[in-house]
Motif scaffolding. Structure first.
Motif, short mmCIF file in Angstrom:
data_model
loop_
_atom_site.label_atom_id
_atom_site.label_comp_id
_atom_site.label_asym_id
_atom_site.label_seq_id
_atom_site.Cartn_x
_atom_site.Cartn_y
_atom_site.Cartn_z
N CYS A 40 0.80 -1.22 0.00
CA CYS A 40 0.00 0.00 0.00
C CYS A 40 0.84 1.28 0.00
N GLY A 41 2.04 1.21 0.51
CA GLY A 41 2.90 2.39 0.52
C GLY A 41 2.65 3.34 1.66
N ALA A 42 1.90 2.91 2.68
CA ALA A 42 1.60 3.80 3.80
C ALA A 42 2.76 3.87 4.80
N CYS A 43 3.42 2.75 5.04
CA CYS A 43 4.46 2.78 6.07
C CYS A 43 5.71 3.48 5.57
N SER A 44 6.46 4.01 6.51
CA SER A 44 7.65 4.78 6.13
C SER A 44 8.78 4.44 7.09
N LEU A 45 9.35 5.38 7.78
CA LEU A 45 10.40 5.27 8.79
C LEU A 45 11.81 5.13 8.21
N VAL A 46 12.68 6.00 8.65
CA VAL A 46 14.11 5.87 8.35
C VAL A 46 14.73 5.18 9.56
N PRO A 85 11.53 10.11 11.00
CA PRO A 85 10.56 10.25 9.90
C PRO A 85 11.26 10.54 8.57
N TRP A 86 10.54 10.41 7.46
CA TRP A 86 11.07 10.87 6.16
C TRP A 86 11.44 12.33 6.34
N ARG A 87 12.57 12.73 5.81
CA ARG A 87 12.98 14.15 5.91
C ARG A 87 12.98 14.81 4.54
N ALA A 88 12.07 15.75 4.34
CA ALA A 88 12.05 16.56 3.13
C ALA A 88 11.10 17.72 3.37
N SER A 89 11.42 18.89 2.82
CA SER A 89 10.53 20.03 3.07
C SER A 89 9.17 19.79 2.41
N ASP A 99 5.32 13.02 15.35
CA ASP A 99 6.31 11.94 15.55
C ASP A 99 6.91 11.46 14.22
N LEU A 100 6.47 10.27 13.79
CA LEU A 100 7.06 9.65 12.61
C LEU A 100 6.14 9.77 11.39
N VAL A 101 5.02 10.49 11.54
CA VAL A 101 4.05 10.65 10.45
C VAL A 101 4.38 11.91 9.65
N VAL A 102 4.50 11.77 8.34
CA VAL A 102 4.71 12.93 7.49
C VAL A 102 3.56 13.06 6.50
N ASP A 103 3.37 14.30 6.03
CA ASP A 103 2.31 14.58 5.05
C ASP A 103 2.87 14.37 3.65
N ARG A 104 2.39 13.32 2.97
CA ARG A 104 2.89 13.00 1.62
C ARG A 104 1.90 13.42 0.54
N SER A 105 1.01 14.38 0.84
CA SER A 105 0.01 14.77 -0.16
C SER A 105 0.65 15.46 -1.37
N SER A 106 1.90 15.91 -1.22
CA SER A 106 2.60 16.48 -2.39
C SER A 106 2.70 15.44 -3.50
N ALA A 119 10.12 6.59 -0.12
CA ALA A 119 11.45 6.20 0.34
C ALA A 119 12.54 6.85 -0.51
N CYS A 120 12.24 7.04 -1.81
CA CYS A 120 13.21 7.67 -2.73
C CYS A 120 13.54 9.09 -2.27
N VAL A 121 12.48 9.82 -1.86
CA VAL A 121 12.68 11.20 -1.39
C VAL A 121 13.44 11.19 -0.07
N ALA A 122 13.07 10.25 0.80
CA ALA A 122 13.71 10.18 2.11
C ALA A 122 15.19 9.84 1.98
N ALA A 123 15.54 9.00 1.02
CA ALA A 123 16.93 8.56 0.87
C ALA A 123 17.78 9.58 0.13
#
Lengths: 248, 255
Positions: free
Chosen positions: A63-69, A100-104, A111-118, A163-167
């Protein structure tokens, strides 16, 4: 297993965050990483503390919902999603850093939840076809060469987890966008919007504040679905073609 | 008939704002190709790739020309003079050289401005660093930005040293490049600056050439090995070719 967890805690988007240290015991090697976090949260709730917020849904890697670095790796040390990562990949007594994923373009919600609506807005800019498809057509109604079908399928595997953006050291969404562009651009059904799709999706990607590609290749290494780095090259080729061919 | 029915359905069921928005989108003209290139991160990378390849092509010729120093002062100085008479009588004296200079300055400026703007974008896109850090990309990839700055500073020094003679160590003589090169590489700092810059160039070309191929859409999974090998060969040949001159002066092979 007994583990030391260092987890990013942040009350909300505006509050400053910090790493908090927790000890968890009685972790089985057969647990998934998220089940391990469930165990931590149960203990936190019993102790009257706020549980750690993290994204999850299907827990079967589709589903692509989980994340975490995890220890600096998007989705952790194995090439899979965090939900399909198991504690056997770690050793008893390990200290695990969870961020969490790190990107502006992916602001932290909590906490570890980021907004990926972009990512949704990039899809809205062109990740669709306008051809009326009606009911399911006959399989041979539109001939698609086998290599094209394979390429489309390879790119369609992208689950949009980010994950691509986070990495990426530049917080770039080039691998995600290229997967979505190539998926439709290699198929005859995607041909009517071939030029506008790539131009509009790349423009939206830039507008959302993602970085540019410096071809470090970290995205393709992190991708749990194995979207290859040459996807970006293929999108660049499509983009350059579109700047020449698009109707103005 | 079918069309007519469809249209009337659209008119009735959609609020007028939606219809006018759709029309507005449709009449929205796309910007020109130049504007599209300059405004997009992918377009700026294209500008960097093309300007980089222009500079790379120049460097290969420049390196080969430098090697003429091994055939003695007459041949080297004659080659330098020929560069000024190139294209005559169609071109005036030194015009070919000035055309090359203008193209190179344009390439350097476009490359540097694009690099600066893209770097700003990249740094803005990742404002918070990870607590747990890992260095995974290659040394050449990680040092592209610093390497580029080193190269830009070197170009300034190199022109002031051997083209204008402003910061030249000996008595700079216009038209006697052989002696000027010997003077520069007779000082320790001349050698250090030059060799450091050339090593930075090798690293820059190693990642840059392959990257340019990807940006221009030339790369593919099957061509990847060829492109990476070509990038490595270019990097090594350029580095060895350029470094051979100061090494030859230091060891007395050229004197």
């Amino acid at each position: 297993m007994k583990l030391t967890l260092r987890v990013w805690r942040q009350q909300n988007a505006e509050a400053p965050g910090a790493m908090a240290t927790y000890e968890v015991d009685g972790i089985s090697q057969d647990m998934s990483f998220l089940e391990m976090l469930d165990t931590l949260n149960e203990e936190l709730i019993l102790g009257g503390d706020e549980p750690v917020a993290f994204d999850h849904d299907c827990r079967e890697g589709i589903c692509g919902a989980c994340s975490l670095v995890i220890n600096g790796d998007a989705h952790g040390p194995e090439r899979t999603t965090t939900c399909q990562l198991h504690m056997r990949s770690f050793d008893d007594g390990d200290t695990i850093d969870i961020e969490p994923w790190r990107a502006s373009a992916f602001p932290v919600v909590k906490d570890l939840v980021v907004d990926r609506s972009s990512f949704d807005r990039i899809i809205q800019a062109g990740g669709y076809i306008s051809a009326p498809t009606g009911t399911a057509p006959d399989a041979h109604a539109t001939p698609v060469p086998k290599p094209d079908a394979d390429s489309a399928f390879e790119h369609a595997e992208c689950i949009g987890c980010g994950a691509c953006v986070a990495a990426c050291p530049n917080g770039s969404a080039m691998l995600f966008t290229s997967a979505k562009v190539n998926h439709l651009n290699v198929l005859p059904q995607g041909a009517p919007e071939r030029e506008t799709r790539v131009l509009d999706m790349v423009a939206t990607m830039d507008d959302e504040g993602f970085g540019g590609c410096t071809l470090t290749g970290e995205c393709a290494t992190a991708c749990p679905k194995g979207i290859p780095l040459p996807s970006i090259t293929a999108m660049n080729k499509e983009w350059l073609r579109a700047t020449r061919k698009v109707r103005r | 008939m079918e069309m007519r029915r469809f249209m009337s359905w659209t008119d009735e069921d959609f609020p007028s704002s939606v219809v006018s928005m759709a029309l507005a989108t449709r009449t929205d003209r796309r910007p020109s190709m130049t504007r599209t290139l300059w405004d997009s991160s992918v377009g700026k990378k294209t500008i960097m790739a093309v300007s980089g390849l222009v500079m790379l092509g120049y460097l290969v010729v420049h390196m080969l020309g430098n090697l003429k120093i091994f055939f003695g002062s007459d041949e080297f100085n004659h080659y330098a003079h020929w560069l000024r008479t190139l294209g005559e009588p169609f071109l005036h004296y030194e015009w070919a050289l000035w055309i090359v200079r203008v193209v190179l300055v344009a390439a350097v400026v476009l490359h540097a401005v694009s690099a600066y703007q893209l770097s700003r974008r990249d740094l803005r896109a990742r404002p918070t660093a990870y607590v747990h850090r890992k260095a995974r990309s290659s040394y050449a990839t990680r040092t592209m930005r610093y390497g580029g700055v080193i190269l830009a500073l070197f170009i300034v020094w190199h022109i002031l040293d051997l083209t204008t003679g402003t910061v030249h160590s000996g008595g700079f003589q216009s038209g006697h490049p052989y002696q000027n090169v010997l003077d520069t590489f007779s000082t320790w700092y001349g050698n250090v600056i030059y060799i450091v810059a050339v090593l930075a160039l090798g690293l820059h070309v190693q990642h840059g050439f392959w990257s340019a191929a990807q940006t221009l859409g030339v790369g593919s999974a099957t061509r990847d090995r060829v492109l990476k090998t070509l990038a490595n060969v270019l990097a090594v040949v350029l580095t060895a070719g350029f470094v051979s001159v100061p090494v030859a002066v230091m060891t007395g092979v050229v004197s």
